[in-house]
Design an enzyme around this catalytic site. Structure first.
Site, PDB file in Angstrom:
ATOM      1  N   ALA A  40       0.795  -1.238   0.000  1.00 16.74           N
ATOM      2  CA  ALA A  40       0.000   0.000   0.000  1.00 16.74           C
ATOM      3  C   ALA A  40       0.827   1.287   0.000  1.00 16.74           C
ATOM      4  CB  ALA A  40      -1.017   0.044   1.136  1.00 16.74           C
ATOM      5  N   ALA A  41       2.149   1.163  -0.103  1.00 11.20           N
ATOM      6  CA  ALA A  41       2.965   2.387  -0.191  1.00 11.20           C
ATOM      7  C   ALA A  41       2.602   3.157  -1.461  1.00 11.20           C
ATOM      8  CB  ALA A  41       4.448   2.034  -0.196  1.00 11.20           C
ATOM      9  N   GLY A  42       2.412   2.423  -2.559  1.00  9.92           N
ATOM     10  CA  GLY A  42       2.019   3.066  -3.820  1.00  9.92           C
ATOM     11  C   GLY A  42       0.630   3.676  -3.733  1.00  9.92           C
ATOM     12  N   SER A  77      -1.686   1.135   7.448  1.00  9.41           N
ATOM     13  CA  SER A  77      -0.356   1.770   7.424  1.00  9.41           C
ATOM     14  C   SER A  77      -0.388   3.204   6.893  1.00  9.41           C
ATOM     15  CB  SER A  77       0.607   0.939   6.567  1.00  9.41           C
ATOM     16  OG  SER A  77       0.267   1.044   5.186  1.00  9.41           O
TER      17      SER A  77
HETATM   18  O1  RIB Z   1      -1.601  -2.214  -3.339  1.00  9.80           O
HETATM   19  C1  RIB Z   1      -1.754  -3.101  -2.275  1.00  9.80           C
HETATM   20  C2  RIB Z   1      -3.042  -3.876  -2.422  1.00  9.80           C
HETATM   21  O2  RIB Z   1      -2.952  -4.697  -3.566  1.00  9.80           O
HETATM   22  C3  RIB Z   1      -3.347  -4.824  -1.287  1.00  9.80           C
HETATM   23  O3  RIB Z   1      -4.063  -4.220  -0.253  1.00  9.80           O
HETATM   24  C4  RIB Z   1      -4.062  -5.979  -1.973  1.00  9.80           C
HETATM   25  O4  RIB Z   1      -5.387  -6.132  -1.586  1.00  9.80           O
HETATM   26  C5  RIB Z   1      -3.934  -5.708  -3.471  1.00  9.80           C
HETATM   27  O5  RIB Z   1      -5.081  -5.180  -4.008  1.00  9.80           O
END
Ligand code: RIB
Length: 301
Positions: free
Chosen positions: A241-243, A283
């Site tokens: 999820a950083a992106g 996060s």
């Molecule tokens: O970008 C991260 C996400 O990619 C995760 O939360 C996962 O569910 C996928 O969709």
């Protein structure tokens, strides 16, 4: 101007591993945790935590009430989150190593229940000048883009994950493209960042492009301007999820009237905080945490 994010909602099962499972290998994980995720949900939460008012549209299964609640608890409008009967939620199986690297296996589930009628009913509530955020984890992406473009909405696409759905899209209807180098290579055939943006602008001169470069930071390009920003160094716990954090914070900043250069800086600080924490949606920092972080403090003399 309203902001709509039409995107996925996933239950993330995160396994802590020594290394990613190899072909033919059986590997024990040392920990299992469950988080709310999905690129769509994560980006909506990032928009909201960055201070934007955002509507989320998408589909969940009957097992997905916690996803809806997570959005609502973060002040995301969930009017357009639809619960499907007899379909499980989308989920992701995520392996995370001690170095914070991840690999993700997706199951689309209810995310693939977005049909044209549902898309039309949501888009009917939005119009010219409204902002639409999209990723590639829901069905009927091409239809949504076509309808939104015909209504003169501003369309931003994060072509992630990259696959044949993306190569089949007419990207001339995309106003903002936010992508990484792998996606840039998939779309343009180029690997060098400057050549990726040059080729995109050659094909789509009016496009505004944000190219994330991993440990090398991120760049912005349009036909008149180019900006670049390095990463802020952070202890890496989990890059999941950083992106998405970068995307939400970048666009919230742009929609707030900031320049691309200022927005790259804010988004880089937000994603540096996100990588230092476990999980996807949990996060993502708040605007206050980002503003108070050492990353955005003026350099000491
Ligand atoms: O970008 C991260 C996400 O990619 C995760 O939360 C996962 O569910 C996928 O969709």
């Amino acid at each position: 101007m309203k902001v709509l994010n039409f995107g996925s909602l996933n239950l993330d099962k995160v396994y802590t591993v020594e290394h990613f499972v190899r072909a033919g290998e059986t590997l024990s994980s040392s920990r299992l945790e469950e988080f709310c995720g999905g690129k769509g949900l994560n980006q909506s939460i990032a928009f909201a935590r960055a201070g934007a008012t955002v509507f989320h549209a998408g589909c969940i299964g009957e097992d997905g009430e916690k996803l809806r609640r997570m959005l609502a608890d973060n002040h995301v409008d969930t009017t357009f989150v639809r619960m499907m009967k007899q379909t499980p939620c989308g989920h992701a199986i995520i392996q995370v190593t001690g170095e914070g690297e991840n690999c993700i296996l997706l199951f689309g589930g209810a995310n693939l229940c977005v049909d044209r009628a549902f898309a039309d009913s949501v888009l009917a509530k939005f119009g010219e000048g409204d902002f639409l955020m999209l990723q590639n984890e829901i069905s009927n992406l091409d239809h949504i883009i076509r309808v939104a473009h015909s209504k003169k909405m501003t369309v931003a696409l994060n072509p992630s994950p990259f696959n044949s759905v993306i190569t089949a899209l007419d990207l001339s209807m995309i106003d903002w493209l936010i992508l990484n180098e792998t996606e840039g290579m998939g779309i343009t055939g180029e690997s060098d960042p400057d050549r990726i943006t040059a080729e995109l602008l050659n094909r789509y001169p009016a496009m505004r492009i944000v190219l994330t470069l991993g440990s090398k930071g991120a760049m912005y390009a349009d036909r008149n301007n180019r900006e670049r920003h390095g990463i802020f160094k952070a202890p890496v716990v989990d890059t999941t999820a950083a992106g998405d954090t970068f995307t939400g914070f970048f666009f919230a900043s742009i929609l707030n009237g900031n320049s691309p250069a200022a927005s790259l800086r804010i988004a880089s600080a937000a994603s540096a905080i996100a990588v230092s924490r476990k999980g996807a949606a949990p996060s993502i920092p708040s605007a206050q945490e980002v503003a108070d972080s050492d990353y955005l403090k003026p350099a000491q003399k």
